[in-house]
Design a protein around this motif. Structure first.
Motif, PDB file in Angstrom:
ATOM      1  N   ALA A 118      81.227  74.920  48.804  1.00  0.00           N
ATOM      2  CA  ALA A 118      80.515  75.729  47.796  1.00  0.00           C
ATOM      3  C   ALA A 118      80.089  74.827  46.650  1.00  0.00           C
ATOM      4  CB  ALA A 118      81.412  76.859  47.290  1.00  0.00           C
ATOM      5  N   ASP A 119      79.026  74.063  46.892  1.00  0.00           N
ATOM      6  CA  ASP A 119      78.646  73.057  45.900  1.00  0.00           C
ATOM      7  C   ASP A 119      77.810  73.603  44.755  1.00  0.00           C
ATOM      8  OD1 ASP A 119      76.300  73.523  47.257  1.00  0.00           O
ATOM      9  OD2 ASP A 119      76.005  71.461  47.923  1.00  0.00           O
ATOM     10  N   ASP A 120      77.551  74.929  44.749  1.00  0.00           N
ATOM     11  CA  ASP A 120      76.708  75.472  43.686  1.00  0.00           C
ATOM     12  C   ASP A 120      77.477  76.323  42.678  1.00  0.00           C
ATOM     13  OD1 ASP A 120      77.261  77.469  45.451  1.00  0.00           O
ATOM     14  OD2 ASP A 120      75.254  78.349  45.450  1.00  0.00           O
ATOM     15  N   VAL A 121      78.803  76.444  42.808  1.00  0.00           N
ATOM     16  CA  VAL A 121      79.544  77.266  41.856  1.00  0.00           C
ATOM     17  C   VAL A 121      79.643  76.552  40.510  1.00  0.00           C
ATOM     18  CG1 VAL A 121      80.871  78.473  43.629  1.00  0.00           C
ATOM     19  CG2 VAL A 121      81.805  76.401  42.587  1.00  0.00           C
ATOM     20  N   THR A 122      79.645  77.328  39.443  1.00  0.00           N
ATOM     21  CA  THR A 122      79.797  76.780  38.096  1.00  0.00           C
ATOM     22  C   THR A 122      81.192  77.026  37.542  1.00  0.00           C
ATOM     23  OG1 THR A 122      79.029  78.844  37.062  1.00  0.00           O
ATOM     24  CG2 THR A 122      77.352  77.176  37.606  1.00  0.00           C
ATOM     25  N   ASP A 123      81.840  78.105  38.003  1.00  0.00           N
ATOM     26  CA  ASP A 123      83.117  78.525  37.450  1.00  0.00           C
ATOM     27  C   ASP A 123      84.005  79.044  38.568  1.00  0.00           C
ATOM     28  OD1 ASP A 123      82.684  78.763  34.229  1.00  0.00           O
ATOM     29  OD2 ASP A 123      80.830  79.236  35.311  1.00  0.00           O
TER      30      ASP A 123
ATOM     31  N   VAL B 110      82.356  71.601  37.269  1.00  0.00           N
ATOM     32  CA  VAL B 110      82.831  72.968  37.485  1.00  0.00           C
ATOM     33  C   VAL B 110      83.958  73.286  36.496  1.00  0.00           C
ATOM     34  CG1 VAL B 110      84.033  74.491  39.114  1.00  0.00           C
ATOM     35  CG2 VAL B 110      82.154  73.036  39.902  1.00  0.00           C
ATOM     36  N   ARG B 111      83.854  74.460  35.865  1.00  0.00           N
ATOM     37  CA  ARG B 111      84.947  74.932  34.998  1.00  0.00           C
ATOM     38  C   ARG B 111      85.958  75.705  35.843  1.00  0.00           C
ATOM     39  NH1 ARG B 111      80.120  75.699  31.836  1.00  0.00           N
ATOM     40  NH2 ARG B 111      79.763  77.577  33.101  1.00  0.00           N
TER      41      ARG B 111
ATOM     42  N   VAL C  85      92.131  72.703  32.936  1.00  0.00           N
ATOM     43  CA  VAL C  85      91.690  74.101  33.012  1.00  0.00           C
ATOM     44  C   VAL C  85      91.037  74.531  31.706  1.00  0.00           C
ATOM     45  CG1 VAL C  85      92.488  76.489  33.294  1.00  0.00           C
ATOM     46  CG2 VAL C  85      93.397  74.670  34.763  1.00  0.00           C
ATOM     47  N   THR C  86      89.906  75.222  31.829  1.00  0.00           N
ATOM     48  CA  THR C  86      89.142  75.640  30.655  1.00  0.00           C
ATOM     49  C   THR C  86      89.934  76.603  29.784  1.00  0.00           C
ATOM     50  OG1 THR C  86      87.047  75.331  31.819  1.00  0.00           O
ATOM     51  CG2 THR C  86      87.019  76.797  29.899  1.00  0.00           C
ATOM     52  N   GLU C  87      90.496  77.636  30.403  1.00  0.00           N
ATOM     53  CA  GLU C  87      91.267  78.640  29.667  1.00  0.00           C
ATOM     54  C   GLU C  87      92.064  79.466  30.663  1.00  0.00           C
ATOM     55  OE1 GLU C  87      90.460  82.368  26.546  1.00  0.00           O
ATOM     56  OE2 GLU C  87      88.879  80.899  26.931  1.00  0.00           O
ATOM     57  N   VAL C  88      93.156  80.040  30.183  1.00  0.00           N
ATOM     58  CA  VAL C  88      93.927  80.977  30.996  1.00  0.00           C
ATOM     59  C   VAL C  88      93.736  82.370  30.423  1.00  0.00           C
ATOM     60  CG1 VAL C  88      96.225  81.656  31.786  1.00  0.00           C
ATOM     61  CG2 VAL C  88      95.628  79.231  31.639  1.00  0.00           C
ATOM     62  N   LEU C  89      93.247  83.282  31.266  1.00  0.00           N
ATOM     63  CA  LEU C  89      92.977  84.663  30.874  1.00  0.00           C
ATOM     64  C   LEU C  89      94.127  85.554  31.346  1.00  0.00           C
ATOM     65  CD1 LEU C  89      89.247  84.692  31.997  1.00  0.00           C
ATOM     66  CD2 LEU C  89      90.128  84.226  29.705  1.00  0.00           C
TER      67      LEU C  89
ATOM     68  N   ALA D 220      75.928  81.959  35.415  1.00  0.00           N
ATOM     69  CA  ALA D 220      77.203  81.765  36.103  1.00  0.00           C
ATOM     70  C   ALA D 220      77.056  81.958  37.603  1.00  0.00           C
ATOM     71  CB  ALA D 220      78.239  82.734  35.562  1.00  0.00           C
ATOM     72  N   ARG D 221      77.733  81.112  38.347  1.00  0.00           N
ATOM     73  CA  ARG D 221      77.882  81.260  39.799  1.00  0.00           C
ATOM     74  C   ARG D 221      79.378  81.136  40.075  1.00  0.00           C
ATOM     75  NH1 ARG D 221      72.739  80.692  42.085  1.00  0.00           N
ATOM     76  NH2 ARG D 221      73.613  80.390  44.169  1.00  0.00           N
ATOM     77  N   LEU D 222      79.993  82.268  40.309  1.00  0.00           N
ATOM     78  CA  LEU D 222      81.447  82.342  40.305  1.00  0.00           C
ATOM     79  C   LEU D 222      82.070  82.038  41.662  1.00  0.00           C
ATOM     80  CD1 LEU D 222      81.926  85.631  38.213  1.00  0.00           C
ATOM     81  CD2 LEU D 222      81.788  83.267  37.392  1.00  0.00           C
ATOM     82  N   GLY D 223      83.202  81.363  41.619  1.00  0.00           N
ATOM     83  CA  GLY D 223      84.020  81.144  42.809  1.00  0.00           C
ATOM     84  C   GLY D 223      85.381  81.766  42.603  1.00  0.00           C
ATOM     85  N   LEU D 224      85.860  82.518  43.576  1.00  0.00           N
ATOM     86  CA  LEU D 224      87.163  83.169  43.496  1.00  0.00           C
ATOM     87  C   LEU D 224      88.068  82.635  44.606  1.00  0.00           C
ATOM     88  CD1 LEU D 224      86.120  86.938  43.053  1.00  0.00           C
ATOM     89  CD2 LEU D 224      86.365  85.166  41.286  1.00  0.00           C
TER      90      LEU D 224
END
Length: 319
Positions: free
Chosen positions: A164-169, A194-195, A245-249, A293-297
């Motif tokens: 998945a080379d297009d995800v941003t986050d 990637v974040r 890691v950018t942030e923990v939610l 945003a292009r999200l990866g889960l």
């Protein structure tokens, strides 16, 4: 810090013992969240979660004497299942220590795989019993405070980066922090732009509290999500998250359960709330990052019984 070469070595070592899980675009989640979403389906992994990777990596690195002594692990569910199954496959005697709050299915699965399961009143007691069994000679397979385990979990990020080379986050659930540490290390090396965002549930906020305190601290556990309920993170995982890691939610249990229901409806996958918590967090990331945003889960696991999810949904008034 775990480097990419160590993760690559773990990938070679565990190949043939674990599944290279699919990384797929999700039209349903993309429509739900309003931006492209890609899911790494670790719930299709052997034993139903990413934990098989770290367990295999560690067991395959233990010397003959360590294997002969037998191994011991503490778990809220998935690590115990993974260790029991992988140890049986490698003909190693395993003991799994779980709190009584662990899902009944996890206890039953670990026992049926041949492990000796010891139950304690809570997670603090489980870690204490594991320490005593280690002192008695058993070889520990820690769920997250072990470089080999983190490297094994990092193979999830290695595959995600390749597929998945297009995800941003990328969003990753946090219990003790082994998965996010390995995934973040792999992505930093392979996709440095990637974040990576961590996600915890309220009442299982060990990493959030560590970040606020400047290091690991004991936390009071009250979340229903036993598979994320570590009584503290480790110095090793804390340092990876603080650096990478950018942030923990943090999201409420109710929203984690709602996320599991939404994943079933929109992504057509059955997950535990430890993965369901990603969806409410994804909405926060989408709001912060915007339309680009292009999200990866990382859909970390699916070891939740229908009766458990139905009971939680009823408790929180979800339909």
């Amino acid at each position: 810090m775990i480097g990419i070469s160590r993760i690559e070595a773990a990938a070679e070592r565990i190949a043939g013992h674990v599944v290279r899980t699919p990384t797929v675009p999700s039209p349903g989640l993309s429509e739900l969240l309003g931006v492209p979403v890609t899911a790494k389906l670790e719930l299709l992994q052997r034993t139903g979660s990413f934990k098989a990777r770290g367990a295999a990596a560690k067991l395959l690195s233990v010397d003959e004497a360590g294997r002969a002594a037998g191994v011991v692990a503490v778990s809220g569910g998935n690590h115990g299942i993974a260790l029991a199954v992988m140890a049986a496959a490698l003909d190693v005697k395993a003991t799994v220590v779980m709190p009584r709050s662990a899902p009944a299915r996890a206890v039953e699965t670990a026992r049926s795989a041949g492990a000796s399961v010891r139950l304690t009143d809570d997670m603090d007691g489980a870690f204490a019993l594991m320490a005593r069994l280690q002192d008695e000679g058993l070889t520990p397979v820690h769920p997250f405070d072990d470089p080999e385990v983190i490297a094994g979990q990092g193979t999830v990020g290695l595959e995600f980066a390749a597929d998945a080379d297009d995800v941003t986050d990328v969003l990753v659930s946090i219990g003790g922090g082994g998965l996010i540490s390995g995934v973040a290390a792999a992505l930093r090396a392979r996709r440095p732009g990637v974040r990576v965002w961590g996600v915890e549930t309220q009442g299982a906020q060990a990493m959030s509290e560590a970040l606020a305190a400047g290091g690991p601290v004991p936390v009071a556990l009250s979340s229903i999500v036993s598979t994320l309920s570590a009584p503290s993170v480790s110095r090793l995982t804390y340092e990876h998250v603080a650096e990478l890691v950018t942030e923990v939610l943090v999201v409420p249990d109710r929203e984690a359960v709602r996320g599991s229901l939404e994943l079933a409806e929109h992504a057509k996958v059955w997950t535990e709330p430890a993965a369901g918590c990603l969806l409410p967090a994804a909405r926060q990331v989408r709001e912060r990052v915007g339309d680009g945003a292009r999200l990866g889960l990382v859909v970390c696991g699916g070891n939740a019984a229908f009766a458990d999810v139905a009971a939680w949904a009823g408790r929180f008034g979800l339909r």
